[in-house]
Design a protein around this motif. Structure first.
Motif, short mmCIF file in Angstrom:
data_model
loop_
_atom_site.label_atom_id
_atom_site.label_comp_id
_atom_site.label_asym_id
_atom_site.label_seq_id
_atom_site.Cartn_x
_atom_site.Cartn_y
_atom_site.Cartn_z
N ARG A 14 0.87 -1.18 0.00
CA ARG A 14 0.00 0.00 0.00
C ARG A 14 0.90 1.22 0.00
NH1 ARG A 14 -1.30 3.03 4.70
NH2 ARG A 14 -0.18 2.36 6.56
N GLU A 17 1.56 7.59 1.65
CA GLU A 17 1.07 8.97 1.56
C GLU A 17 -0.28 9.05 0.85
OE1 GLU A 17 5.61 9.02 1.05
OE2 GLU A 17 3.92 7.92 0.21
N GLU A 18 -0.91 10.19 1.01
CA GLU A 18 -2.08 10.53 0.20
C GLU A 18 -1.59 10.80 -1.23
OE1 GLU A 18 -6.23 11.29 -0.05
OE2 GLU A 18 -5.14 10.90 1.82
N ILE A 19 -2.24 10.19 -2.22
CA ILE A 19 -1.80 10.36 -3.61
C ILE A 19 -2.40 11.65 -4.16
CG2 ILE A 19 -1.81 9.37 -5.92
CD1 ILE A 19 -2.16 6.63 -4.66
N PRO A 20 -1.55 12.61 -4.57
CA PRO A 20 -2.09 13.85 -5.15
C PRO A 20 -2.91 13.54 -6.41
CG PRO A 20 0.26 14.05 -4.65
CD PRO A 20 -0.08 12.61 -4.50
N ARG A 21 -4.04 14.18 -6.56
CA ARG A 21 -4.93 13.92 -7.70
C ARG A 21 -4.22 14.19 -9.03
NH1 ARG A 21 -10.38 13.41 -7.94
NH2 ARG A 21 -10.52 14.00 -5.75
N SER A 145 -7.30 3.51 -6.79
CA SER A 145 -8.56 3.64 -6.05
C SER A 145 -8.58 2.75 -4.81
CB SER A 145 -9.74 3.31 -6.96
OG SER A 145 -9.66 1.99 -7.44
N ASN A 147 -5.69 1.74 -3.40
CA ASN A 147 -4.39 1.96 -2.77
C ASN A 147 -3.62 0.65 -2.63
OD1 ASN A 147 -2.27 3.37 -1.64
ND2 ASN A 147 -3.09 3.27 0.44
N LEU A 172 6.46 8.63 -3.90
CA LEU A 172 5.52 7.93 -3.03
C LEU A 172 6.24 6.73 -2.42
CD1 LEU A 172 2.37 7.87 -5.36
CD2 LEU A 172 2.71 9.37 -3.37
N ASP A 185 -4.17 -2.37 8.97
CA ASP A 185 -4.99 -1.70 7.97
C ASP A 185 -6.47 -1.89 8.27
OD1 ASP A 185 -5.03 -0.10 5.65
OD2 ASP A 185 -5.54 -1.83 4.42
#
Length: 204
Positions: A14, A17-21, A145, A147, A172, A185
């Protein structure tokens, strides 16, 4: 072994980090920027990089795009030149014997340690230039979607290379989905102390 095979060794990850759009639209270009570079015409020992899932020789994604439904799919290609130790030993011995004969003509009966090291490097480079690199490819599937990132090997060295190169390419960082991390998780970070205190049960 292809990820499309009936059975294979698979490593699941996984992304931490948050994935930048905006990154999702940049993935194809980032793959090209960090694609595999061929070393057939060089004496380099190793080369690695991304290439097309459908054709490992396609480093520009002209055959097909990396987007497949909600997935991005591509390969990590690793080419390595390997000189058999017996071959290196043979040619190094020949080179050292020639060097010693030359030195004897100059009144010396030995080859210095630094010169031996230099000769070994020269022989190694010469043998590399005469050998073909051995290619290996490892399939990668990335579902943003969900992750999840899948790599079709469990080899520790390849996994380390993949994790580092993925971070370099996309900025990432990957976390392997071991049973411990999969449990966290599902249960949340607060479950970490309980999970760390678990002990295995022997059923023998």
């Amino acid at each position: 072994m292809s990820i499309l095979s009936a059975s294979l060794g698979l490593t699941r990850y996984r992304i931490i980090e948050e994935i930048p759009r905006e990154l999702l639209g940049q993935i194809p270009e980032k793959l090209k920027q960090n694609c595999f570079v061929d070393i057939d015409a060089t004496a380099d020992e190793r080369s690695f990089g991304w290439t097309n899932f459908d054709d490992m020789l396609d480093m520009n994604w002209t055959q097909s795009p990396p987007e497949k439904a909600e997935y991005f799919v591509f390969k990590l290609r690793l080419d390595t030149r390997r000189i058999p130790p017996s071959v290196l030993k043979k040619h190094l011995t020949i080179a050292l014997n020639k060097e010693l004969e030359h030195n004897k003509e100059q009144g010396k009966n030995f080859v210095s340690r630094d010169r031996k090291r230099e000769i070994k490097e020269q022989v190694t480079l010469r043998l590399r230039a005469r050998s073909f690199p051995i290619p290996a490819v490892f399939d990668v599937m990335w579902n943003p979607s969900a992750n999840r990132v899948y790599l079709d090997t469990t080899n520790a060295k390849v996994r380390a290379l993949f994790e580092d190169y993925f971070a370099l390419t996309f900025d990432l960082h990957l976390e392997p989905l071991t049973p411990f991390f999969m449990a966290m998780d599902v249960l949340g970070e607060e479950a970490a102390p309980r999970l760390e205190s678990l002990e295995p049960t022997l059923f023998i």
